[in-house]
Design an enzyme around this catalytic site. Structure first.
Site, PDB file in Angstrom:
ATOM      1  N   SER A 726       0.867  -1.179   0.000  1.00  0.00           N
ATOM      2  CA  SER A 726       0.000   0.000   0.000  1.00  0.00           C
ATOM      3  C   SER A 726       0.903   1.227   0.000  1.00  0.00           C
ATOM      4  O   SER A 726       1.962   1.232   0.643  1.00  0.00           O
ATOM      5  CB  SER A 726      -0.896   0.024   1.237  1.00  0.00           C
ATOM      6  OG  SER A 726      -1.786  -1.082   1.244  1.00  0.00           O
ATOM      7  N   ASP A 845       7.647  -5.314 -14.922  1.00  0.00           N
ATOM      8  CA  ASP A 845       6.241  -4.988 -14.648  1.00  0.00           C
ATOM      9  C   ASP A 845       5.908  -3.592 -15.156  1.00  0.00           C
ATOM     10  O   ASP A 845       5.361  -2.759 -14.427  1.00  0.00           O
ATOM     11  CB  ASP A 845       5.953  -5.104 -13.156  1.00  0.00           C
ATOM     12  CG  ASP A 845       4.448  -5.196 -12.863  1.00  0.00           C
ATOM     13  OD1 ASP A 845       3.688  -5.523 -13.781  1.00  0.00           O
ATOM     14  OD2 ASP A 845       4.060  -4.951 -11.712  1.00  0.00           O
TER      15      ASP A 845
END
Length: 1007
Positions: A726, A845
């Site tokens: 997060s 990614d």
């Protein structure tokens, strides 16, 4: 013959006579001393005790301290005329070392003790508290340690107490409040703690207060407002926090006021200029102050030095500087002086023309927006430093800048200036540093720059300069570093430039279109540390003359058209740490001297035509330290290179009897294996289980600091969430109150530890303007004892590319020019990771949510949680598990292939097509064999406009411009399609992508 009894009697008589004689002499001597010193033996013995504690007297200042002279005539001693008692002991700057004798406390008539600037050690004797007549105690610039004596209050006549530049600890003793006559307290540069005590406010006679550079902490007491006679207040770098008490601003006699480098908050009173009319120095830099800079500062007509930089001041700068006729220095850097809704924040420049004594004007990174007015040339001809870099200034640079003939530094970097560099800049004969990089300057480099004979640093990189490099730069005989990279320069490298022996730091001519051979005159740069000629059109051979540049530590020649072999003369560059000659047409064998350079940390020979065997020693023993990709005729080397074995061309040697080898080698091998096993086991046990950045350039941060920075990881501060982490917005106290992004790992999720390690290792190896800037990492435990890992990044205020493309919160959309620029930035970052790092890094990614945008919409690639460093065991991916994100990961990853740079290129291709079409690769329309790649491919070449995101373009008014825009769109989609083909070998090389996108950017700028 005398009897024994008679002999004894005779000896007794002689002994008694002798004792009487000694006693008489002693009495006589005592009477003489008493007579000599008028009964002041106490002072005499106190001084002798002082001398006895001195261990070093280099100037022999104490040689006169003997019986030959009365002590009132000794060096450094003054006495009263009436009582012949010592009233002053002054031994300033005599190089004395030793301890301060406590017997100095017996000099009861002493009024001044000045031992400044020596090397006295130990503690300050508490016996000094007995000196009730003392008015001046000057012990500054020594090595005294311990605490300030508590009983100095006994020196109740003390007016000056100077203890600065020592090693004193503890807090200020409460007894100091009894020094009712104290006017000057100077205790700066010590290690005092405990804050500024409120009781000091009782000393109403205080005029000068210095406590700078002590780790005091605490708040500024309101009681200091009682110092109505105060003229100087210096409390910088004292770890103070809170607001400045309003009572301080009532000290109308203040002349010098400095509270720099603290953690002070709040705003300044609007009437400060009326309350402190006598100010000459106002220094509040490096704090956390907010609000506007009060216009009333204009009323401080005596102000000489205004230093308010590195705070959070905001609002338009409205001080009328025309009233500050004595101002020398204005330093307001790193604030936010942009007026709301306005694009002219430089109106104050006009008011500076009356400041005829101005020497330093620093407004770097103040978010100023507007055109630099012609009146800039009206500033003082004594102006030496002008810093306006890192703002948003646009328009042309006024030719009136040439009137500032006193300038030694001109910093205009990182703005949006366009047009030509004015030739009047050649009039700045005193200029030593000229910074014009990262703007939009075009046209030629003025020949007039060659007139700047004192110039030592020239920064012209990241502009649109064209034409030739002027040979007149050869007249800048003191130039030590030159940056002209990332321009559009052509022509040959002028020989005059290479004949500047002053060039010692860096010569960077990379990313231009320079052609011709490397001139042999380069041999004259014998003291040069770094040379970068990469990505030009240089041809011919690598001149052997480079071998005479024996101070080189970095040499970049990549991306040219050089041919031939690596010259043997380069073997003399034994101090070289980086050598990059990739992407040329070089041939021949890899020279043996390359594997003998102990200093070589990175070697790039890729994409040439080298042949023969790759060594396995020196730099070639570490796969991450070198690259030989794209040389199809190489063989051998490390197994990880997967090169073919070299053919054995030598004659067969007679075999040694095998059993002898077994007998000789086996025991040795067994011992070695055992040792290796034990060492590995020991190393494995001693290694920490968690990875962190661990580099000296990263500050340390604790769990508690991150908790505080994010308001307890509040959901209100949550700005992103992923499978492993997060991300929260926060403000670190140690980061100048600038926002940061704190990425907290979900350690309970599978792969989170590995992701953290991957990111740490990746960030340890990279640094580039198009990569997200890492600030630090944290590997600790929370308050419950659970493992806690986090990474702290620079906050990107414009969010991610994904947000701009798909979030309804963004009402405005990216235009075509912004999109192409972002894609180019990402391609440059990938090119850096794949080809220009010491360790090749696969991102793994790449997707829009991992492309973040700063204030200037410059793209920064982030999230290295899946990164792989080639040649290391980091994140070596097994065939199990999917790598990357569905839709962006290449098809070969789905069948278990290793991560490669070709995989990143595929992801980039999908990213490009998404940015241009506005459609995700997972869009519901892509079914039954239709994909984003195929969708774009089918639109080529005639229907590209139909698939482009409607928000991306507004066709130009003329038909010709519309055609040019369409051509740019077609070229861009072709790049995306070429990068995202299924076959990895057929994908476009990322370095070619960079060049193609740059051409498209250039074409769009000219439309």
């Amino acid at each position: 013959m005398k009897s024994p009894k008679a002999i004894i009697h005779l000896l007794s008589s002689s002994l008694i006579s002798f004792l009487f004689y000694v006693l008489a002499i002693t009495c006589l001597t005592s009477t003489t001393v008493s007579a000599s010193y008028g009964g002041n033996e106490t002072d005499y013995h106190a001084l002798l005790s002082f001398k006895s504690k001195i261990t070093q007297d280099p100037y022999k200042v104490l040689t006169s301290w003997n019986r030959s002279f009365h002590f009132c005539d000794w060096s450094g001693i003054s006495c009263g005329k009436r009582h012949k008692r010592v009233t002053a002991l002054r031994l300033v700057s005599q190089g004395l070392e030793g301890l301060l004798s406590p017997h100095v406390g017996n000099l009861s008539f002493l009024r001044e003790l000045d031992l400044s600037n020596n090397s006295f050690q130990g503690t300050i004797p508490h016996e000094l508290g007995r000196l009730s007549r003392l008015r001046g105690l000057h012990l500054g610039t020594n090595k005294f340690s311990g605490v300030i004596p508590t009983n100095l209050s006994g020196c109740y006549n003390l007016e000056d107490l100077w203890l600065y530049q020592n090693e004193l600890t503890g807090s200020m003793p409460k007894g100091m409040s009894l020094l009712s006559k104290l006017t000057r307290l100077e205790i700066d540069d010590n290690k005092l703690t405990g804050g500024i005590p409120p009781f000091l406010g009782n000393i109403s006679s205080m005029e000068v207060f210095y406590v700078t550079r002590n780790p005091l902490g605490g708040r500024i007491p309101d009681t200091l407002g009682h110092w109505k006679s105060l003229t100087a207040f210096y409390s910088g770098d004292c770890n103070l926090y809170g607001s400045i008490p309003h009572s301080i601003f009532n000290l109308s006699l203040l002349v010098n006021f400095s509270l720099s480098e603290n953690h002070l908050t709040g705003s300044l009173p609007s009437e400060i200029g009326n309350l402190l009319p006598n100010l000459e120095l106002l220094q509040l830099r490096d704090n956390e102050l907010t609000g506007v800079l009060p216009p009333s500062l204009s009323n401080c007509s005596k102000l000489r030095h205004l230093s308010m930089g590195e705070n959070n001041f905001s609002g338009k700068l409205t001080i009328d500087f025309s009233k500050l006729r004595y101002i020398n220095i204005i330093r307001l850097q790193y604030n936010n002086f942009h007026g709301r809704g306005e694009a002219d924040d430089l109106g104050f420049i006009d008011s500076l023309k009356n400041c005829t004594r101005l020497v330093d004007l620093e407004l770097i990174n103040c978010n100023l927006i507007g055109v630099l007015p012609i009146s800039i040339g009206n500033l003082s001809n004594q102006l030496s430093f002008l810093g306006l870099g890192e703002n948003q200034l646009f328009g042309s640079l006024p030719s009136s800048i040439g009137s500032l003939v006193g300038l030694t530094t001109l910093d205009l970097e990182n703005n949006r200036f366009k047009g030509r560099i004015p030739t009047t800049i050649g009039k700045l004969q005193k200029l030593q540093r000229l910074g014009l990089s990262s703007n939009h300057f075009s046209g030629p480099i003025p020949d007039a720059i060659g007139n700047l004979s004192l110039l030592s640093q020239l920064y012209l990189d990241y502009n649109k300069l064209e034409g030739h490099i002027p040979s007149s730069l050869g007249n800048c005989k003191k130039l030590i570093e030159l940056y002209i990279s990332y321009n559009r320069l052509s022509g040959k490298i002028p020989k005059q430039l290479l004949q500047l022996p002053s060039l010692t730091i860096l010569l960077d001519l990379s990313y231009n279109s320079l052609y011709g051979s490397i001139p042999s005159e380069i041999k004259d740069l014998k003291m040069l540390s770094g040379l970068d000629l990469s990505y030009n059109k240089l041809s011919g051979t690598i001149t052997s003359s480079i071998g005479e540049c024996n101070s080189l530590t970095e040499l970049y020649l990549s991306g040219n058209r050089l041919e031939g072999i690596i010259p043997s003369s380069l073997s003399s560059l034994g101090g070289l740490g980086v050598l990059d000659i990739s992407e040329n047409n070089l041939s021949g064998k890899i020279p043996h001297f390359l594997d003998k350079w102990k200093s070589l940390k990175y070697l790039n020979l890729s994409f040439n035509d080298f042949e023969g065997e790759v060594p396995t020693v020196g730099v070639f023993a570490n796969a991450s330290a070198f690259s030989v990709l794209g040389n199809n005729r190489l063989c051998g080397g490390l197994v990880t290179l997967e090169l073919p074995k070299c053919k054995d061309t030598g004659s067969k040697k007679k075999r040694f009897p095998f059993f002898v080898l077994v007998i000789v080698i086996a025991p040795t091998l067994l011992i070695v294996l055992c040792c290796v096993y034990l060492l590995c086991k020991k190393k494995r046990n001693s290694q920490p289980s968690q990875s962190s950045l661990g580099s000296e350039r990263f500050m340390k941060v604790s769990y508690n600091q991150l908790l505080k920075a994010t308001d307890g990881f509040s959901t209100a501060n949550l700005i992103g969430e992923g499978g492993h982490s997060s991300v929260y917005k926060g403000i670190l106290d140690s980061n100048d109150d600038k926002s940061v992004a704190v990425k907290v790992l979900h350690l309970q999720s599978r792969g989170a530890h590995k992701s953290f390690r991957a990111e740490c290792e990746a960030w340890r190896n990279v640094r580039h303007r198009n990569l997200l800037k890492i600030i630090t990492s944290c590997s600790s435990t929370d308050f419950q004892g659970n493992d806690f890992k986090a990474l702290v990044y620079e906050f990107m205020p414009n969010g991610s590319v994904h947000d701009w493309l798909h979030s309804s919160a963004y009402t405005s959309k990216l235009n075509l020019f912004q999109r192409i620029n972002i894609l180019r930035d990402v391609a440059i970052a990938l090119d850096y990771l794949h080809n220009r790092c010491q360790t090749t890094i696969i991102h793994g990614d790449l997707k829009p949510s991992n492309i973040l945008l700063d204030d200037d919409m410059v793209a920064h690639v982030g999230d290295f949680g899946l990164a792989r460093l080639l040649g290391t065991d980091l994140n070596q991916n097994s065939s199990s598990g999917f790598k990357g994100t569905i839709g962006y990961a290449p098809p070969e990853y789905g069948i278990g292939s290793e991560m490669t740079s070709c995989g990143d290129v595929y992801s980039f291709g999908i990213l490009l097509l998404e940015v241009m079409t506005g459609k995700k690769p997972t869009n519901s329309m892509f079914i039954e064999g239709l994909s984003l790649h195929k969708f774009a491919y089918m639109a080529l070449p005639d229907h590209v406009v139909d698939v482009i995101d409607n928000d991306a373009i507004v066709l130009q008014s003329t038909e010709a411009n519309a055609r040019k825009v369409e051509e740019c769109l077609v070229a861009t989609i072709k790049i995306g399609v070429s990068c995202s083909v299924d076959s990895p070998p057929q994908r476009m090389k990322i370095e070619i992508v960079v060049n193609e996108l740059q051409r498209i950017v250039d074409r769009l700028q000219n439309i």
